[in-house]
Design an enzyme around this catalytic site. Structure first.
Site, PDB file in Angstrom:
ATOM      1  N   LYS A   1     -26.093 -43.422   3.606  1.00 35.01           N
ATOM      2  CA  LYS A   1     -26.707 -43.783   2.325  1.00 35.01           C
ATOM      3  C   LYS A   1     -27.940 -42.924   2.085  1.00 35.01           C
ATOM      4  O   LYS A   1     -28.632 -42.539   3.029  1.00 35.01           O
ATOM      5  CB  LYS A   1     -27.057 -45.277   2.288  1.00 35.01           C
ATOM      6  CG  LYS A   1     -28.171 -45.672   3.217  1.00 35.01           C
ATOM      7  CD  LYS A   1     -28.796 -47.012   2.829  1.00 35.01           C
ATOM      8  CE  LYS A   1     -29.551 -47.603   4.009  1.00 35.01           C
ATOM      9  NZ  LYS A   1     -30.702 -48.414   3.656  1.00 35.01           N
TER      10      LYS A   1
ATOM     11  N   HIS B   1     -27.285 -39.590  17.873  1.00 35.11           N
ATOM     12  CA  HIS B   1     -27.490 -38.216  17.399  1.00 35.11           C
ATOM     13  C   HIS B   1     -28.405 -37.438  18.329  1.00 35.11           C
ATOM     14  O   HIS B   1     -28.170 -36.282  18.642  1.00 35.11           O
ATOM     15  CB  HIS B   1     -28.062 -38.220  15.968  1.00 35.11           C
ATOM     16  CG  HIS B   1     -27.007 -38.256  14.910  1.00 35.11           C
ATOM     17  ND1 HIS B   1     -26.346 -39.410  14.568  1.00 35.11           N
ATOM     18  CD2 HIS B   1     -26.470 -37.276  14.141  1.00 35.11           C
ATOM     19  CE1 HIS B   1     -25.455 -39.142  13.620  1.00 35.11           C
ATOM     20  NE2 HIS B   1     -25.518 -37.853  13.345  1.00 35.11           N
TER      21      HIS B   1
END
Lengths: 278, 179
Positions: free
Chosen positions: B101, B36
């Site tokens: 999550k 990222h």
């Protein structure tokens, strides 16, 4: 040399066991949680967890891709005599077992974030005059839950209620990210670093058994009840299975303070202990 | 039981509601922290991203190495909130769905609503179970990141719960961050 080989063999075993098999006590409480779960999604989540444990064991796949930062507790008995570097041997063996078992090496240099090129397992060596030989416990700690660790230095005059609230807030902060149902390790007393170590060590205890100290056992029960009414539940889907157990260890502390440490484990509390006589 | 197939169409996403259980088949891309960070630099400097990011599904995952004879190792989701600061830029570039999550920031939730995308939750801590749902794996970019490299995964009936739907409804509303 015989001892060296034996230690390597047993530590290799421990690494595989910890990574592929849920400890009995944890499996037992998860199954109980599944039986008692009423909420549909909570039941679904616990069903996944139990199925995952079966597949991991059968297929020799890591229970979780986060195979953790290996924390290793070494207890040396009263008769121990070694002609080699014990800690280096254990670290190297764990590292090789990670490779051999296709476990993810998650260790990096903390700042450059590249492979450190040295062994990063955390070891705690203690002498235990009550045992003979060696006892090694491998505790691979995942960082989804480790990131939610809390430490607070309270005033010595604090009310027990405030301590409890701090612990409850820690659980709320951990939330679904830290993979509930949790097991809480709580360290009370000592210095800041020692409280954190106690919290981690508390996670090594059998979670189906109550604390031997009756006042701590009461506190554990009270906390577990409050945590399980937070409605976080398995994977955060609600219900009363937010934590499987709360384990507390305490140690005397200074008249001026009261360190409280909370170390949370995800449901995949992985640990394996091996013992050997020299 | 609701089945969806990647690449996801606008109508597919519109029909999803926070809390729904869905089974996803098709192509997804893994990317976690360091990937990222790199992608953010690529976007900022207007450099070409090493794969076609439009209409993709990003999976926050760094699997264990693949054992012999297996497609992939354990491959469950990692904590999504660590990706929050990078997510808006990726959504702007065309990412339509994320899998991870835990909770997301308010900003990410707003972006999901504005761009009609979706955030899924994968069974957390169930990497062994999820490994059996992956049929193919291919390295796409950032090989030197090791387990954090970007992989293309072909999944079949990958079980997911809708975490944040395209209207901004959040399954974790009741335990949302106070910030």
């Amino acid at each position: 040399m015989k001892n060296l080989k034996l230690i390597q063999e047993k530590v290799r075993q421990a690494t595989a066991t910890a990574s592929f098999q849920l400890p009995k006590d944890v499996a037992e409480l998860l199954k109980r949680g599944y039986r008692l779960a009423k909420d549909k999604r909570a039941r679904l989540a616990l069903g996944w967890i139990i199925e995952n444990a079966k597949i991991a064991r059968k297929e020799k796949l890591a229970l979780c891709q986060d195979t953790g930062l290996p924390v290793i507790f070494i207890e040396a008995g009263r008769d121990i005599r070694l002609s080699f570097d014990l800690i280096d041997t254990i670290k190297r063996t764990v590292e090789n077992s990670y490779k051999g078992n296709y476990l993810r090496n998650s260790l990096v240099d903390p700042l450059s974030r590249v492979k450190p090129g040295y062994q990063g397992a955390v070891t705690h060596l203690e002498f235990n005059s009550k045992i003979k030989g060696l006892r090694v416990t491998l505790f691979p700690k995942g960082f989804g839950s480790e990131n939610k660790t809390k430490l607070k230095m309270f005033n010595p005059t604090v009310r027990i209620r405030d301590i409890e609230n701090f612990i409850i807030d820690s659980v709320l902060d951990a939330g679904p990210e830290a993979c509930p149902p949790f097991i809480l390790g709580i360290g009370i007393g000592g210095t800041s670093d020692y409280a954190l170590l106690l919290a981690k060590k508390a996670l090594l205890e059998d979670i189906t058994k109550p604390n031997k100290d009756t006042s701590l056992a009461r506190l554990e029960r009270r906390l577990l009840k409050r945590i399980n009414s937070l409605n976080i539940g398995p994977m955060g889907f609600g219900g009363n299975a937010t934590a499987l157990a709360v384990k507390i260890r305490k140690s005397p502390t200074h008249i001026a303070g009261l360190p409280i440490a909370v170390n949370i484990s995800c449901w995949a509390l992985r640990r394996a202990t091996v013992e050997f006589k020299s | 039981m609701k089945k969806i197939t990647a690449p996801l169409k606008k109508e597919d996403i519109k029909g999803l509601r926070a809390g729904d259980l869905v089974y996803l088949s098709g192509i997804i891309y893994t990317a976690r922290d360091q990937a990222h960070k790199k992608l953010a630099v690529f976007i900022k400097r207007n450099r070409k991203i090493p794969f076609d990011i439009k209409n993709t599904i990003i999976y926050y995952c760094g699997p264990t190495p693949s054992p012999e004879g297996k497609v992939i190792g354990s491959c469950g989701p990692t904590t999504s909130s660590r990706m929050d600061e990078f997510t808006p830029a990726l959504i702007r570039k065309g990412v339509v769905a994320m899998i991870g999550k835990g909770r997301r920031s308010r900003r990410v939730r707003e972006f999901i609503k504005r761009y009609k995308s979706v955030y899924f939750l994968a069974p957390s801590g169930c990497g062994a179970y999820l490994a059996l749902k992956v049929k193919k794996k291919r390295l796409v970019a950032f090989k030197n990141l090791g387990p954090e490299a970007i992989l293309e995964l072909e999944v079949e009936n990958f079980p997911l719960i809708v975490g944040i739907d395209s209207r901004g409804n959040d399954v974790y509303q009741r335990i949302a961050y106070s910030v």
